[in-house]
Motif scaffolding. Structure first.
Motif, PDB file in Angstrom:
ATOM      1  N   PRO A  31       0.770  -1.293  -0.090  1.00 40.86           N
ATOM      2  CA  PRO A  31      -0.041   0.077  -0.151  1.00 40.86           C
ATOM      3  C   PRO A  31       0.891   1.350  -0.133  1.00 40.86           C
ATOM      4  O   PRO A  31       0.393   2.447  -0.457  1.00 40.86           O
ATOM      5  CB  PRO A  31      -0.654  -0.251   1.412  1.00 40.86           C
ATOM      6  CG  PRO A  31      -0.813  -1.351   1.655  1.00 40.86           C
ATOM      7  CD  PRO A  31       0.484  -2.194   1.141  1.00 40.86           C
ATOM      8  N   ASP A  32       2.107   1.130   0.278  1.00 43.75           N
ATOM      9  CA  ASP A  32       2.986   2.344   0.704  1.00 43.75           C
ATOM     10  C   ASP A  32       3.822   2.375  -0.797  1.00 43.75           C
ATOM     11  O   ASP A  32       4.579   3.567  -0.906  1.00 43.75           O
ATOM     12  CB  ASP A  32       3.928   2.069   1.689  1.00 43.75           C
ATOM     13  CG  ASP A  32       3.179   2.055   3.137  1.00 43.75           C
ATOM     14  OD1 ASP A  32       2.090   2.608   3.286  1.00 43.75           O
ATOM     15  OD2 ASP A  32       3.885   1.411   4.022  1.00 43.75           O
ATOM     16  N   ALA A  33       3.456   1.800  -1.756  1.00 41.97           N
ATOM     17  CA  ALA A  33       4.436   1.860  -2.897  1.00 41.97           C
ATOM     18  C   ALA A  33       4.674   3.023  -3.723  1.00 41.97           C
ATOM     19  O   ALA A  33       5.719   3.540  -4.368  1.00 41.97           O
ATOM     20  CB  ALA A  33       4.081   0.634  -3.807  1.00 41.97           C
ATOM     21  N   ALA A  34       3.505   3.887  -3.745  1.00 41.58           N
ATOM     22  CA  ALA A  34       3.604   5.191  -4.396  1.00 41.58           C
ATOM     23  C   ALA A  34       3.816   6.293  -3.470  1.00 41.58           C
ATOM     24  O   ALA A  34       4.090   7.363  -3.851  1.00 41.58           O
ATOM     25  CB  ALA A  34       2.101   5.405  -5.034  1.00 41.58           C
ATOM     26  N   LEU A  35       4.465   6.036  -2.148  1.00 40.87           N
ATOM     27  CA  LEU A  35       4.707   7.321  -1.435  1.00 40.87           C
ATOM     28  C   LEU A  35       6.169   7.426  -1.512  1.00 40.87           C
ATOM     29  O   LEU A  35       7.021   6.550  -1.451  1.00 40.87           O
ATOM     30  CB  LEU A  35       4.484   6.901   0.220  1.00 40.87           C
ATOM     31  CG  LEU A  35       3.011   6.479   0.668  1.00 40.87           C
ATOM     32  CD1 LEU A  35       3.077   6.130   1.926  1.00 40.87           C
ATOM     33  CD2 LEU A  35       2.146   7.844   0.401  1.00 40.87           C
ATOM     34  N   PRO A  36       6.239   8.954  -1.547  1.00 40.69           N
ATOM     35  CA  PRO A  36       7.760   9.207  -1.936  1.00 40.69           C
ATOM     36  C   PRO A  36       8.487   9.251  -0.786  1.00 40.69           C
ATOM     37  O   PRO A  36       8.093   9.459   0.334  1.00 40.69           O
ATOM     38  CB  PRO A  36       7.470  10.796  -2.164  1.00 40.69           C
ATOM     39  CG  PRO A  36       6.116  11.208  -1.724  1.00 40.69           C
ATOM     40  CD  PRO A  36       5.469  10.109  -1.739  1.00 40.69           C
ATOM     41  N   VAL A  37       9.591   8.968  -0.668  1.00 38.06           N
ATOM     42  CA  VAL A  37      10.749   8.896   0.344  1.00 38.06           C
ATOM     43  C   VAL A  37      11.221  10.480   0.414  1.00 38.06           C
ATOM     44  O   VAL A  37      11.976  10.813  -0.524  1.00 38.06           O
ATOM     45  CB  VAL A  37      12.016   8.255   0.340  1.00 38.06           C
ATOM     46  CG1 VAL A  37      12.902   7.910   1.453  1.00 38.06           C
ATOM     47  CG2 VAL A  37      11.343   6.527   0.086  1.00 38.06           C
ATOM     48  N   GLU A  38      10.712  11.045   1.579  1.00 32.95           N
ATOM     49  CA  GLU A  38      10.883  12.578   1.494  1.00 32.95           C
ATOM     50  C   GLU A  38      12.253  12.780   2.341  1.00 32.95           C
ATOM     51  O   GLU A  38      13.044  13.798   2.191  1.00 32.95           O
ATOM     52  CB  GLU A  38       9.810  13.246   2.535  1.00 32.95           C
ATOM     53  CG  GLU A  38       8.533  13.033   1.839  1.00 32.95           C
ATOM     54  CD  GLU A  38       8.291  13.857   0.740  1.00 32.95           C
ATOM     55  OE1 GLU A  38       9.341  14.591   0.555  1.00 32.95           O
ATOM     56  OE2 GLU A  38       7.228  13.724  -0.015  1.00 32.95           O
ATOM     57  N   ALA A 377      18.606   8.287 -13.286  1.00 30.37           N
ATOM     58  CA  ALA A 377      18.192   9.777 -13.315  1.00 30.37           C
ATOM     59  C   ALA A 377      18.613  10.826 -12.371  1.00 30.37           C
ATOM     60  O   ALA A 377      19.025  10.408 -11.409  1.00 30.37           O
ATOM     61  CB  ALA A 377      16.379   9.370 -13.055  1.00 30.37           C
ATOM     62  N   ARG A 378      18.270  11.919 -12.653  1.00 33.48           N
ATOM     63  CA  ARG A 378      18.880  13.043 -11.571  1.00 33.48           C
ATOM     64  C   ARG A 378      17.831  12.960 -10.281  1.00 33.48           C
ATOM     65  O   ARG A 378      16.768  12.721 -10.404  1.00 33.48           O
ATOM     66  CB  ARG A 378      18.617  14.347 -12.244  1.00 33.48           C
ATOM     67  CG  ARG A 378      19.109  15.453 -11.189  1.00 33.48           C
ATOM     68  CD  ARG A 378      18.749  16.947 -11.936  1.00 33.48           C
ATOM     69  NE  ARG A 378      18.610  17.947 -10.964  1.00 33.48           N
ATOM     70  CZ  ARG A 378      19.927  18.687 -10.723  1.00 33.48           C
ATOM     71  NH1 ARG A 378      20.832  18.440 -11.688  1.00 33.48           N
ATOM     72  NH2 ARG A 378      20.025  19.848  -9.975  1.00 33.48           N
ATOM     73  N   PRO A 379      18.598  13.002  -9.004  1.00 28.81           N
ATOM     74  CA  PRO A 379      17.827  12.819  -7.964  1.00 28.81           C
ATOM     75  C   PRO A 379      16.840  13.877  -7.996  1.00 28.81           C
ATOM     76  O   PRO A 379      16.948  15.130  -8.170  1.00 28.81           O
ATOM     77  CB  PRO A 379      18.882  12.528  -6.866  1.00 28.81           C
ATOM     78  CG  PRO A 379      20.018  12.543  -7.723  1.00 28.81           C
ATOM     79  CD  PRO A 379      19.750  13.040  -9.008  1.00 28.81           C
ATOM     80  N   ARG A 393      14.556   9.780  -5.020  1.00 29.33           N
ATOM     81  CA  ARG A 393      13.874   9.778  -6.554  1.00 29.33           C
ATOM     82  C   ARG A 393      12.665   9.068  -6.402  1.00 29.33           C
ATOM     83  O   ARG A 393      12.200   7.790  -6.234  1.00 29.33           O
ATOM     84  CB  ARG A 393      14.807   9.057  -7.525  1.00 29.33           C
ATOM     85  CG  ARG A 393      15.889   9.243  -7.800  1.00 29.33           C
ATOM     86  CD  ARG A 393      16.888   8.469  -8.892  1.00 29.33           C
ATOM     87  NE  ARG A 393      17.724   8.805  -9.416  1.00 29.33           N
ATOM     88  CZ  ARG A 393      19.109   8.281  -8.923  1.00 29.33           C
ATOM     89  NH1 ARG A 393      19.094   7.314  -7.906  1.00 29.33           N
ATOM     90  NH2 ARG A 393      20.338   8.878  -9.412  1.00 29.33           N
ATOM     91  N   GLY A 394      11.391  10.026  -5.854  1.00 29.16           N
ATOM     92  CA  GLY A 394       9.980   9.510  -5.720  1.00 29.16           C
ATOM     93  C   GLY A 394      10.141   8.469  -4.758  1.00 29.16           C
ATOM     94  O   GLY A 394      10.677   8.613  -3.491  1.00 29.16           O
ATOM     95  N   PRO A 395       9.483   7.405  -4.903  1.00 29.57           N
ATOM     96  CA  PRO A 395       9.440   6.389  -3.914  1.00 29.57           C
ATOM     97  C   PRO A 395      10.749   5.301  -3.731  1.00 29.57           C
ATOM     98  O   PRO A 395      10.581   4.052  -3.590  1.00 29.57           O
ATOM     99  CB  PRO A 395       8.099   5.514  -4.228  1.00 29.57           C
ATOM    100  CG  PRO A 395       8.064   5.435  -5.566  1.00 29.57           C
ATOM    101  CD  PRO A 395       8.811   6.948  -6.056  1.00 29.57           C
TER     102      PRO A 395
END
Length: 465
Positions: A31-38, A377-379, A393-395
């Motif tokens: 369920p967390d797969a789309a959450l970005p790592v902030e 990809a660029r971070p 990079r996103g999630p």
């Protein structure tokens, strides 16, 4: 020079210590797969990550397995930081968590939800946390101990329309966003008012304030210029006043305070601009330096001013705020741009161009502590914390850990002696862009480019050895 030109005036530049290489990698699942790592921090054997506004998760650094989780049902997590031995989480409430277990050490009510907060965290150090609000308006302030959550003052202190907050060894300085646009200092230990200044002839709140520990500089926009006051931090007495011209709608200006000095950068109408400095006690002009080409706004950190210049590649220059003298200078001829952030007395600079990499600079000495090639990809953003470099990079998050030069050379020699010539060549290729920054890279590539290594490689590929 093919890859890098580096010149220093003071002091001499040391070679880079480390090549940063991929280590811990992680992406949320289910369920967390789309959450970005902030955000992410390393604490001993743990990596603690913030997932969007929903969760803070403690992970085993070796296996990536989850060890603990803190969740916000209201999706109200606005930030996470490691302060001392406490993970500070700003969510519905302000939580102090034990980083190894996620256990709550303390909690203080913020009554925050998406779009609304009764109280806000305004400033955090390892020792102290400043809160404003209490009633949903910015008209009260309170000081907490960051490690224990204990109140440092018995009650919230009334302060009208708090705009900016500054903390010093003995005082908490506040600027007001309401007329008469005051600046006031409260005693850090007792919360009693030390002094209050009501500036004359200004039509808006202070646009900034900084201190060198003895003098407070505060400045207000007035017409096409800024009025800058130098105040005795202990008494609020006005020591100096000066006027600094301001370019309308400019986003590349600098105003700031270094020890004994007030510094301003004034962009010209076309390109470039001028850096100036004044004695912050007397308003006496100290120095001026013109720049025909400059990228963005200079940055003032401690007693250093950092400037990005374009032209022959990308150049970073560090100046003494006291004298304007150039202390060190770094030029990357094959770079097209550089973005930077500043953490722990270091510049974390992401270079784009022929090679994408992150350079870690010691701001005091100008020493390059490490370089990190960035593949893919660029971070979205990068952070340097606890001796490791994090790429977001996103999630997904990657942690790059430093390998010192001696270990790199030993690895290359082991591969070559063991006949693993392709792997040895791959290591040489990886380090080649950094032969001028990393002594180990120069040693490796000198051997890899030599006739003996090339002949042996060809024989190994042909099955001749």
């Amino acid at each position: 020079m093919r890859f890098l030109t580096l010149s220093l005036l003071l002091p001499a530049l040391a070679s880079a210590q480390s090549l940063y290489e991929p280590g811990f990698q992680w992406s949320p699942k289910g369920p967390d797969a789309a959450l970005p790592v902030e955000n992410a921090v390393t604490v001993k054997s743990m990596v603690v990550v913030q997932l969007g506004s929903d969760h803070v998760v403690g992970l085993n650094a070796d296996t990536g397995l989850e060890r603990w989780r803190f969740s916000s049902k209201a999706h109200a997590i606005r930030g996470m930081a490691l302060r001392g031995d406490t993970i500070l989480v700003e969510a519905e409430q302000l939580q102090g968590l034990a980083p190894m277990t996620g256990e709550e050490k303390w909690q203080f009510p913020l009554n925050c939800f998406p779009g609304k907060c009764n109280s806000r965290v305004r400033l955090v150090t390892d020792e102290l946390t400043v809160l404003t609000g209490f009633d949903g308006r910015e008209d009260n302030v309170l000081l907490l101990d960051t490690q224990s959550g204990a109140r440092q003052w018995p009650n919230w202190v009334s302060a009208p329309a708090i705009k900016d907050v500054l903390i010093t060894a003995g005082a908490l300085v506040l600027s007001s966003g309401a007329e008469p646009f005051e600046v006031a200092a409260l005693d850090r230990f007792t919360s009693r008012e030390r002094w209050r200044l009501r500036p004359q002839g200004v039509d808006g709140p202070a646009t900034g304030m900084q201190t060198d520990g003895t003098v407070l500089n505060a400045w207000w926009a007035s017409g096409s210029s800024d009025v800058v006051l130098g105040l005795d931090l202990a008494t609020g007495k006005t020591l100096a006043e000066l006027t600094v011209a301001r370019r309308k709608a400019s986003e590349t200006e600098l105003r700031g305070t270094a020890p004994g000095v007030f510094v301003a950068y004034q962009p010209s109408r076309l390109t470039g601009g001028a850096l100036r400095a004044w004695n912050n006690r007397t308003a006496e002009p100290l120095w001026k330096k013109d720049y025909p080409e400059i990228v963005g706004a200079p940055v003032l950190l401690g007693d250093r001013i950092l400037v990005r210049q374009s032209g022959s590649g990308v150049t970073i220059e560090a100046l003494s705020a006291a004298t304007g003298d150039s202390l060190w200078r770094y030029n990357r001829p094959d770079a097209t741009s550089v973005d930077w952030r500043f953490e722990g007395g270091r510049a974390i600079a992401t270079f784009e161009g022929k090679s994408r990499f992150v350079g870690i600079f010691d701001l005091i000495a100008g020493r390059i502590e490490g370089v990190a090639p960035v593949d893919g990809a660029r971070p979205d953003h990068v952070r340097w914390t606890g001796g490791s470099l994090y790429l977001f990079r996103g999630p997904h998050v990657d942690r790059l850990d430093g390998t010192d030069g001696d270990a790199l050379v030993a690895r290359f020699e082991t591969l070559a002696r063991g006949g693993q010539m392709d792997d040895a060549s791959a290591l040489a290729k990886k380090t080649k862009p950094f032969v001028q920054e990393l002594a180990a890279a120069a040693k490796i590539n000198k051997v890899a480019g030599g006739q003996g290594f090339q002949v042996t490689s060809e024989k190994m590929r042909a099955g001749g050895l």
